[in-house]
Design a protein around this motif. Structure first.
Motif, PDB file in Angstrom:
ATOM      1  N   VAL A 157     -46.039  -9.612  85.634  1.00  0.00           N
ATOM      2  CA  VAL A 157     -47.220  -9.661  86.634  1.00  0.00           C
ATOM      3  C   VAL A 157     -48.607  -9.875  85.965  1.00  0.00           C
ATOM      4  O   VAL A 157     -49.584 -10.728  86.111  1.00  0.00           O
ATOM      5  N   LYS A 158     -48.733  -8.819  85.304  1.00  0.00           N
ATOM      6  CA  LYS A 158     -50.104  -8.650  84.689  1.00  0.00           C
ATOM      7  C   LYS A 158     -50.300  -9.750  83.673  1.00  0.00           C
ATOM      8  O   LYS A 158     -51.488 -10.451  83.621  1.00  0.00           O
ATOM      9  N   ARG A 159     -49.349 -10.384  83.023  1.00  0.00           N
ATOM     10  CA  ARG A 159     -49.641 -11.522  82.051  1.00  0.00           C
ATOM     11  C   ARG A 159     -49.794 -12.660  82.897  1.00  0.00           C
ATOM     12  O   ARG A 159     -50.606 -13.442  82.580  1.00  0.00           O
ATOM     13  N   ASP A 160     -49.085 -12.831  84.115  1.00  0.00           N
ATOM     14  CA  ASP A 160     -49.319 -14.303  84.807  1.00  0.00           C
ATOM     15  C   ASP A 160     -50.752 -14.005  85.312  1.00  0.00           C
ATOM     16  O   ASP A 160     -51.142 -15.134  85.470  1.00  0.00           O
ATOM     17  N   ASP A 187     -53.257 -12.597  84.131  1.00  0.00           N
ATOM     18  CA  ASP A 187     -54.200 -12.839  83.174  1.00  0.00           C
ATOM     19  C   ASP A 187     -54.230 -14.362  82.592  1.00  0.00           C
ATOM     20  O   ASP A 187     -55.422 -14.780  82.448  1.00  0.00           O
ATOM     21  N   ARG A 188     -52.988 -15.136  82.659  1.00  0.00           N
ATOM     22  CA  ARG A 188     -53.002 -16.463  82.554  1.00  0.00           C
ATOM     23  C   ARG A 188     -53.594 -17.280  83.704  1.00  0.00           C
ATOM     24  O   ARG A 188     -54.300 -18.337  83.306  1.00  0.00           O
ATOM     25  N   LEU A 189     -53.497 -16.776  85.028  1.00  0.00           N
ATOM     26  CA  LEU A 189     -54.067 -17.396  86.056  1.00  0.00           C
ATOM     27  C   LEU A 189     -55.577 -17.533  86.011  1.00  0.00           C
ATOM     28  O   LEU A 189     -56.247 -18.392  86.504  1.00  0.00           O
ATOM     29  N   GLN A 190     -56.072 -16.391  85.305  1.00  0.00           N
ATOM     30  CA  GLN A 190     -57.473 -16.392  85.378  1.00  0.00           C
ATOM     31  C   GLN A 190     -58.211 -17.360  84.404  1.00  0.00           C
ATOM     32  O   GLN A 190     -59.277 -17.826  84.647  1.00  0.00           O
ATOM     33  N   ALA A 209     -47.611 -23.430  88.728  1.00  0.00           N
ATOM     34  CA  ALA A 209     -46.477 -22.698  88.332  1.00  0.00           C
ATOM     35  C   ALA A 209     -46.784 -21.085  88.405  1.00  0.00           C
ATOM     36  O   ALA A 209     -45.668 -20.346  88.496  1.00  0.00           O
ATOM     37  N   LEU A 210     -47.885 -20.627  87.821  1.00  0.00           N
ATOM     38  CA  LEU A 210     -48.015 -19.338  87.875  1.00  0.00           C
ATOM     39  C   LEU A 210     -48.052 -18.561  89.385  1.00  0.00           C
ATOM     40  O   LEU A 210     -47.298 -17.602  89.543  1.00  0.00           O
ATOM     41  N   GLU A 211     -48.650 -19.305  90.086  1.00  0.00           N
ATOM     42  CA  GLU A 211     -48.659 -18.655  91.389  1.00  0.00           C
ATOM     43  C   GLU A 211     -47.317 -18.760  92.015  1.00  0.00           C
ATOM     44  O   GLU A 211     -46.937 -17.555  92.689  1.00  0.00           O
ATOM     45  N   GLY A 212     -46.384 -19.676  91.693  1.00  0.00           N
ATOM     46  CA  GLY A 212     -44.812 -19.510  92.160  1.00  0.00           C
ATOM     47  C   GLY A 212     -44.324 -18.356  91.689  1.00  0.00           C
ATOM     48  O   GLY A 212     -43.405 -17.590  92.224  1.00  0.00           O
ATOM     49  N   LEU A 266     -45.496 -15.740  90.346  1.00  0.00           N
ATOM     50  CA  LEU A 266     -46.087 -14.559  90.898  1.00  0.00           C
ATOM     51  C   LEU A 266     -45.805 -14.101  92.380  1.00  0.00           C
ATOM     52  O   LEU A 266     -45.259 -12.915  92.571  1.00  0.00           O
ATOM     53  N   ALA A 267     -45.370 -15.413  92.956  1.00  0.00           N
ATOM     54  CA  ALA A 267     -44.688 -14.726  94.439  1.00  0.00           C
ATOM     55  C   ALA A 267     -43.201 -14.569  94.205  1.00  0.00           C
ATOM     56  O   ALA A 267     -42.948 -13.423  94.781  1.00  0.00           O
ATOM     57  N   ALA A 268     -42.597 -14.953  93.351  1.00  0.00           N
ATOM     58  CA  ALA A 268     -41.037 -14.450  92.822  1.00  0.00           C
ATOM     59  C   ALA A 268     -41.232 -13.033  92.396  1.00  0.00           C
ATOM     60  O   ALA A 268     -40.373 -12.339  92.847  1.00  0.00           O
ATOM     61  N   LEU A 269     -41.877 -12.878  91.475  1.00  0.00           N
ATOM     62  CA  LEU A 269     -42.112 -11.345  90.821  1.00  0.00           C
ATOM     63  C   LEU A 269     -42.397 -10.508  91.909  1.00  0.00           C
ATOM     64  O   LEU A 269     -41.837  -9.410  91.822  1.00  0.00           O
ATOM     65  N   ALA A 270     -43.290 -10.868  92.915  1.00  0.00           N
ATOM     66  CA  ALA A 270     -43.635 -10.116  93.911  1.00  0.00           C
ATOM     67  C   ALA A 270     -42.481  -9.593  94.733  1.00  0.00           C
ATOM     68  O   ALA A 270     -42.276  -8.365  95.215  1.00  0.00           O
ATOM     69  N   ASN A 271     -41.613 -10.552  95.097  1.00  0.00           N
ATOM     70  CA  ASN A 271     -40.395 -10.474  95.806  1.00  0.00           C
ATOM     71  C   ASN A 271     -39.507  -9.570  95.156  1.00  0.00           C
ATOM     72  O   ASN A 271     -38.871  -8.800  95.695  1.00  0.00           O
TER      73      ASN A 271
END
Length: 247
Positions: free
Chosen positions: A82-85, A87-90, A100-103, A105-110
């Protein structure tokens, strides 16, 4: 015909000797039958059963802890991703990369939510199994305290009994020295063979056997001289006659 001759007074010494020998035997029996011995055996049996149970409970507890460690590792991996994604999203500029990153992150949140629920459930199981292990260990510790107290009581009892036994042995040695050698040898031989060396004839009943002498045996006793040494026809112990013999 009598086995040998001995004065009535010397024969009477055998009754005191038998009393002391019986006392020594009883004291030896007491050392083997102290209540603390049975108590310690029962405690050891309980402790062994609890240790077997504890081993199984500790196994279940350790399994739950390993499962918790694995889940915590999974949580750490997800948090790292999550932290890596994020950071990449920024720094992402491509719409495709951002989507792709938002998708992801959503899967990781679940995934993180699911792991949090599982982690709470496993933590609860770890706590419960840990409490069970602690309770069983507390039972074992309590039994150890009880065993130590019983052991101390047993040792104190053995010391007391041994003191009484040594006193009886000393009294016996003093008394045996007063008994004529041939009479003492007969007493010892009969005691070794039959368990009792001297029997008091009281009111026509032999104390060693608890049986009343029959008419013929009583007639033979009455016919014997006071210094004749006789044997009880039932117990084979030296039959000692006194004023209580009823003859």
């Amino acid at each position: 015909m009598p086995l040998l001759k001995a004065s009535p007074a010397d024969q009477a010494l055998l009754l005191d000797l038998q009393t002391l020998d019986t006392s020594v035997q009883q004291l030896a029996h007491r050392t083997r039958s102290l209540p603390e011995i049975a108590e310690i055996a029962a405690i050891d049996k309980q402790t062994q059963a609890l240790r077997v149970r504890l081993t199984a409970e500790e196994g279940t507890f350790e399994d739950a802890r390993r499962e918790l460690t694995r889940i915590e590792s999974d949580v750490e991996i997800v948090e790292t991703r999550v932290k890596r994604d994020r950071d990449r999203l920024q720094t992402a500029t491509s719409t495709k990369d951002i989507q792709a990153l938002e998708g992801e992150l959503a899967a990781l949140a679940n995934r993180q939510s699911d792991l949090d629920d599982i982690q709470l459930e496993v933590m609860d199981r770890v706590e419960q199994h840990g409490a069970v292990v602690s309770a069983t260990q507390a039972e074992i510790d309590e039994l150890a305290v009880r065993r130590a107290a019983a052991e101390a009581s047993k040792e104190a009892g053995l010391v007391t009994i041994e003191g009484q036994r040594q006193h009886a042995i000393a009294d016996r040695a003093t008394l045996a020295a007063k008994v004529p050698a041939d009479l003492l040898a007969l007493y010892e031989r009969q005691r070794d063979r039959y368990g009792v060396g001297a029997s008091h004839l009281r009111a026509g009943v032999s104390s060693a056997s608890g049986v009343a002498l029959n008419g013929n045996d009583l007639a033979a006793v009455r016919a014997a001289a006071p210094d004749d040494v006789l044997l009880c026809p039932d117990s084979q112990a030296v039959l000692v006659r006194t004023a209580e013999s009823g003859i």
